[in-house]
Design a protein around this motif. Structure first.
Motif, mmCIF file in Angstrom:
data_model
loop_
_atom_site.group_PDB
_atom_site.id
_atom_site.type_symbol
_atom_site.label_atom_id
_atom_site.label_comp_id
_atom_site.label_asym_id
_atom_site.label_seq_id
_atom_site.Cartn_x
_atom_site.Cartn_y
_atom_site.Cartn_z
ATOM 1 N N ALA A 111 10.472 -23.541 -1.628
ATOM 2 C CA ALA A 111 11.689 -22.731 -1.752
ATOM 3 C C ALA A 111 12.129 -22.613 -3.203
ATOM 4 O O ALA A 111 11.787 -23.440 -4.043
ATOM 5 C CB ALA A 111 12.790 -23.400 -0.947
ATOM 6 N N TYR A 127 19.491 -26.379 8.533
ATOM 7 C CA TYR A 127 19.770 -27.633 7.842
ATOM 8 C C TYR A 127 18.591 -27.970 6.944
ATOM 9 O O TYR A 127 17.440 -27.803 7.347
ATOM 10 C CB TYR A 127 19.918 -28.788 8.849
ATOM 11 N N TRP A 134 12.548 -17.967 0.745
ATOM 12 C CA TRP A 134 13.136 -19.235 1.158
ATOM 13 C C TRP A 134 14.033 -19.692 0.001
ATOM 14 O O TRP A 134 13.539 -19.928 -1.102
ATOM 15 C CB TRP A 134 12.066 -20.314 1.341
ATOM 16 N N LYS A 152 16.943 -22.598 -1.255
ATOM 17 C CA LYS A 152 17.565 -23.869 -0.867
ATOM 18 C C LYS A 152 18.907 -24.013 -1.575
ATOM 19 O O LYS A 152 19.028 -23.710 -2.763
ATOM 20 C CB LYS A 152 16.655 -25.063 -1.148
ATOM 21 N N LYS A 172 21.559 -26.963 -2.229
ATOM 22 C CA LYS A 172 21.904 -28.375 -2.057
ATOM 23 C C LYS A 172 23.373 -28.537 -2.415
ATOM 24 O O LYS A 172 23.879 -27.825 -3.275
ATOM 25 C CB LYS A 172 21.047 -29.253 -2.965
ATOM 26 N N GLU A 227 10.174 -31.855 8.855
ATOM 27 C CA GLU A 227 10.668 -32.886 7.945
ATOM 28 C C GLU A 227 10.816 -34.164 8.778
ATOM 29 O O GLU A 227 11.396 -34.131 9.873
ATOM 30 C CB GLU A 227 12.033 -32.450 7.367
HETATM 31 N N1 LIG Z 1 14.695 -26.608 7.499
HETATM 32 C C1 LIG Z 1 13.870 -26.823 6.500
HETATM 33 N N2 LIG Z 1 13.019 -25.848 6.093
HETATM 34 C C2 LIG Z 1 12.178 -26.029 5.068
HETATM 35 N N3 LIG Z 1 12.118 -27.172 4.340
HETATM 36 C C3 LIG Z 1 12.942 -28.183 4.687
HETATM 37 C C4 LIG Z 1 13.838 -28.050 5.778
HETATM 38 N N4 LIG Z 1 14.522 -29.224 5.888
HETATM 39 C C5 LIG Z 1 14.071 -30.028 4.914
HETATM 40 N N5 LIG Z 1 13.117 -29.426 4.174
HETATM 41 C C6 LIG Z 1 12.480 -30.030 2.977
HETATM 42 O O1 LIG Z 1 12.989 -29.341 1.864
HETATM 43 C C7 LIG Z 1 11.946 -28.960 0.990
HETATM 44 C C8 LIG Z 1 12.268 -27.580 0.458
HETATM 45 O O2 LIG Z 1 12.387 -27.609 -0.907
HETATM 46 P P1 LIG Z 1 11.127 -27.279 -1.823
HETATM 47 O O3 LIG Z 1 10.316 -26.275 -1.141
HETATM 48 O O4 LIG Z 1 11.604 -26.929 -3.157
HETATM 49 O O5 LIG Z 1 10.347 -28.644 -1.821
HETATM 50 P P2 LIG Z 1 10.474 -29.802 -2.890
HETATM 51 O O6 LIG Z 1 9.833 -29.373 -4.166
HETATM 52 O O7 LIG Z 1 9.935 -31.009 -2.218
HETATM 53 O O8 LIG Z 1 12.011 -29.879 -3.155
HETATM 54 P P3 LIG Z 1 13.115 -30.879 -2.746
HETATM 55 O O9 LIG Z 1 13.089 -31.861 -3.836
HETATM 56 O O10 LIG Z 1 14.329 -29.989 -2.746
HETATM 57 O O11 LIG Z 1 12.806 -31.454 -1.398
HETATM 58 C C9 LIG Z 1 10.691 -28.933 1.813
HETATM 59 O O12 LIG Z 1 9.586 -29.332 1.032
HETATM 60 C C10 LIG Z 1 10.982 -29.877 2.955
HETATM 61 O O13 LIG Z 1 10.429 -31.142 2.668
#
Ligand SMILES: Nc1ncnc2c1ncn2[C@@H]1O[C@H](COP(=O)(O)OP(=O)(O)OP(=O)(O)O)[C@@H](O)[C@H]1O
Length: 777
Positions: free
Chosen positions: A401, A423, A599, A601, A603, A477
């Motif tokens: 995302a 969520y 997608w 996010k 926070k 997750e």
């Molecule tokens: N409903 C959801 N949909 C997608 N991802 C989710 C959801 N709930 C939790 N997550 C987690 O959030 C992350 C989305 O953020 P991102 O794609 O940037 O990953 P990231 O680099 O691991 O970032 P972060 O440190 O924010 O978890 C996913 O990798 C997943 O682990």
């Protein structure tokens, strides 16, 4: 679905493929015109080493002569030999190098070719002979004799090293693609059976990420092996390492200065690969000595610049700018050209772009060269999408995302489109697979196999899978779960779970899965259908079980107020924030490996901060003072530029830690102190900014920041925003250790520059909003 062969079966198949007859083509020219756009200006990579990389062979017979008398024997490749032994070695060596069925010499360092089963299997009668193979356009500067000896059977490490040497001399990505493309083309033409291995060695891996086989041998073992193999003391090697900072170079110089009597047989790629695999997999009693023994054998077979790359490979860092993206582009170009030549058609620029896109897409869905490379050879790149599809059992690269820090941005991005909020659970990403033959797997965000780490999840799958779901891939997750209170626990609880040897009956912190997407169902990929339909499948095929499995909670309302309310609800239920996703149309398709604007996010922390936390590599530390005297008081952190393979410093971090954490980090980090800065760390050279200690890159920490600013000291994203300035974090604060990511998954330089830019955009937008008539003044 047709029968799916296991990676191993495909590997075996590949190994038995016959080399195809070569066609002469002007390879270089084609690759030079590669379609990759010139990158933005980047930090130049660590300076190319100035030593003679091709390294002329050192055979100093006269130096040995004085040692031949008496029982003392002479030193051959660092080991003493008696005159009798030498005589038999000479015979053995002479024969071995001319034979297709070369056996490993009884004596280290003289003939190491073809020890492995795969190696000996490969050389079969009726293969293309050297005279039938047209000479490559740009012959690498190799010793012709060594090359002739092995031409028939296998590609040599010398060939690969000569390619690496060329790459080390340039920082231009297009040139690197050109050089690697030419190399892979020659592999396809002359040694197709070794192409897979050459790809793995180029990215310094020994198998797909889920195989769990990793290089990264400790410096002390390597130093011992180099010392013993080159007849020096450990102290001498340590001193040289301290001075040069690169064990590979130390090994190369030591080997070059070593008197050698006979020219060792060429090191073949299959033998090298098998040996590296054995070293990586050795464990238990005596494993250290066995590793040293095998490294010595390999070293004694090395010449010229080979020791340098061998040692770097063992350390797990080739220090070339060979990012996986570059390898994919080079390989795609090579395959497209090879098959065009075979069909005697001209390859257009369009074809090349198409080939690159195909390989990149296929690799994000099915990140396994074990499967892809044999099918590339057999069916060509034009059929790759058909022959390599998303497959349960092989982890796909997850969709990621983009961060956003304002609700209004969500509405701007999605505009009239239908979107949904979910969520954002605060745990660990888990891709759950169920294969056609009834096997379950849980894979991490990094494609690691976590099945043994989560026996509780594995045991629960049959309870929440409905019988109609006969094969699937779910994106979820995993969070920690409080059984008594029936609620999610904070991420920190999940982090207390053991990562190895987890026994179901001993688990104290249970994991609960929250599924948010389904990528594959009953033999079909669902990647290319709208999210609304995928969600329907998800709800139909699985049933929630409290504390074990549930669907991510969602709300499809679109007003800013309702999103804000939903976010507050999410935070109350121990979630990190919200994910906002496109729900309908092609934009809502699942895009493996992409950090997509479809997608977003949000926070809780973003709303006041910079937009996202950053995951940064701990590269150095400053000794503590006052209350922190016995621990490190602050740390130097860096982001990662995968294109140049450099770690660029981004801030000094000293807040957000508890006393226990500081003690724990002191203990952990003291184990990985290195004598000097790694040459792929980019930081100001000015003395006041130097940390007291430098570390191996190993730990990744999540950090929040108030904002970002340009800096002459920190080098993050240098060249992206300003030619001579990097970007640094202001008021950074430690959040947590990212155990679910490798250090190379750190926030990238490009992302840092995006954070910086978006902050400027936001600042300007809010300035305009607070002073709408500003332009009039
Ligand atoms: N409903 C959801 N949909 C997608 N991802 C989710 C959801 N709930 C939790 N997550 C987690 O959030 C992350 C989305 O953020 P991102 O794609 O940037 O990953 P990231 O680099 O691991 O970032 P972060 O440190 O924010 O978890 C996913 O990798 C997943 O682990």
């Amino acid at each position: 679905m047709g029968a799916v062969l296991s990676p191993l079966q495909y590997l075996r198949r590949a190994v038995w493929l016959r080399p195809m007859s070569g066609r002469q083509s002007n390879i270089s020219k084609f690759f030079t015109l590669g379609p990759e756009q010139a990158r933005k200006k980047r930090t130049p990579a660590a300076p190319a080493n100035s030593e003679n990389e091709d390294g002329s062979r050192v055979i100093k017979k006269e130096e040995n002569d004085e040692k031949t008398s008496g029982n003392d024997g002479i030193a051959v490749n660092g080991e003493k030999r008696t005159a009798d032994e030498l005589e038999s070695l000479k015979e053995e060596h002479g024969e071995a190098t001319n034979s297709m069925e070369t056996k490993r010499s009884k004596v280290d360092g003289l003939s190491l070719a073809s020890s492995s089963s795969s190696s000996s299997n490969l050389a079969s009668e009726g293969e293309t002979t050297p005279s039938e193979i047209p000479p490559p356009i740009a012959e690498p500067p190799l010793e012709s004799t060594r090359k002739q000896q092995t031409k028939k059977a296998h590609a040599t490490f010398a060939d690969m090293v000569s390619t690496f040497t060329k790459i080390e001399k340039t920082t231009k990505r297009l040139e690197i693609i050109d050089i690697m493309g030419t190399y892979f083309f020659k592999m396809l033409r002359d040694y197709p059976n070794d192409l897979l291995i050459s790809v793995y060695l180029s990215i310094n891996k020994l198998g797909p990420d889920y195989s769990g086989i990793e290089l990264g041998i400790g410096e002390s073992i390597i130093m011992k092996a180099v010392a013993e193999s080159t007849g020096q003391t450990l102290q001498q090697i340590k001193q040289a390492f301290h001075k040069v900072g690169d064990l590979g170079l130390v090994a190369q110089t030591s080997r070059q200065n070593q008197p050698t009597m006979f020219q060792p047989a060429a090191l073949t790629l299959p033998f090298l690969f098998d040996s590296l695999k054995s070293i990586a997999q050795m464990s238990g009693n005596q494993s250290q000595n066995r590793k040293i023994g095998l490294i010595k054998r390999l070293l004694s077979s090395c010449q010229g610049a080979e020791p340098k790359y061998l040692i770097r490979a063992l350390e797990g860092k080739l220090r070339l700018q060979l990012a996986e993206k570059t390898i994919l582009v080079s390989l795609a170009n090579a395959c497209a050209q090879y098959h065009a030549d075979k069909k005697q058609v001209k390859l257009s620029q369009q074809d090349r772009i198409h080939a690159e896109q195909t390989l990149r897409d296929v690799y994000s869905q099915l990140p396994s060269y074990d499967i892809i490379v044999p099918r590339l050879i057999e069916h060509g790149i034009e059929n790759l999408r058909e022959t390599c599809k998303l497959t349960p059992g092989v982890p796909t690269k997850p969709m990621l995302a983009k961060p956003t820090k304002q609700f209004s941005e969500v509405l701007d991005t999605f505009d009239q489109a239908t979107f949904t909020c979910e969520y954002k659970y605060d745990g660990e990403r888990a891709q759950v697979h169920f294969t056609e033959d009834g096997k379950f797997y849980v894979f991490s965000r990094n494609s690691e196999d976590m099945s043994v780490r989560y026996p509780d999840i594995m045991a629960s799958v049959p309870r929440w899978r409905k019988p109609e779901a006969t094969s699937f891939i779910l994106d979820c997750e995993a969070t920690a779960w409080d059984k008594e209170e029936n609620r999610i626990l904070p991420f920190q609880k999940l982090a207390t779970r053991k990562r190895k040897d987890v026994k179901l009956e001993e688990i104290k912190v249970r994991a609960c899965l929250f599924a948010f997407d389904i990528l594959y169902l009953n033999g079909k990929s669902l990647l290319d259908i709208p999210f609304s339909e995928r969600r329907k499948h998800l709800y139909t095929m699985f049933q929630p079980i409290t504390g074990e499995f549930d669907f991510a909670k969602h709300s499809d309302q679109r007003s800013v107020e309702s999103i804000q309310e939903f976010l507050e609800e999410a935070v109350k239920e121990s979630c990190e924030g919200l994910m906002v996703k496109m729900l309908e149309g092609p934009e809502s398709h699942y895009e493996p490996s992409k950090r997509s604007r479809h997608w977003l996010k949000i926070k809780k922390d973003y709303l006041s901060g910079v937009g996202d936390s950053l995951d940064l590599i701990v590269v150095g530390a400053y000794h503590g003072r006052g209350k922190r005297t016995s621990v490190y008081g602050a740390f130097l952190l860096g982001c990662y530029d995968p294109d140049t393979e450099t770690v660029q410093t981004v801030c000094k971090l000293g807040t957000g830690f508890s006393e226990e954490q500081l003690e724990q980090f002191h203990r952990q980090l003291s184990q990985i102190v290195i004598p000097k800065k790694k040459d792929f760390y980019s930081h100001s050279e000015a003395p006041p900014h130097q940390p007291d200690v430098w570390f191996e890159p190993k730990y990744l920490w999540e950090v929040l920041t108030a904002d970002l600013s340009l800096s002459p000291v920190y080098k993050a994203a240098i060249g992206y925003v300003q030619e001579d300035k990097g970007i640094s974090l202001r008021f950074p604060r430690f959040v947590r250790v990212r155990e679910d990511k490798n250090w190379e998954d750190a926030t990238t330089s490009e992302q840092v520059s995006e954070f910086y830019r978006s902050q400027i955009v936001h600042t300007q937008a809010s300035a305009r909003a607070s002073s709408p008539n500003a332009e009039e003044y």
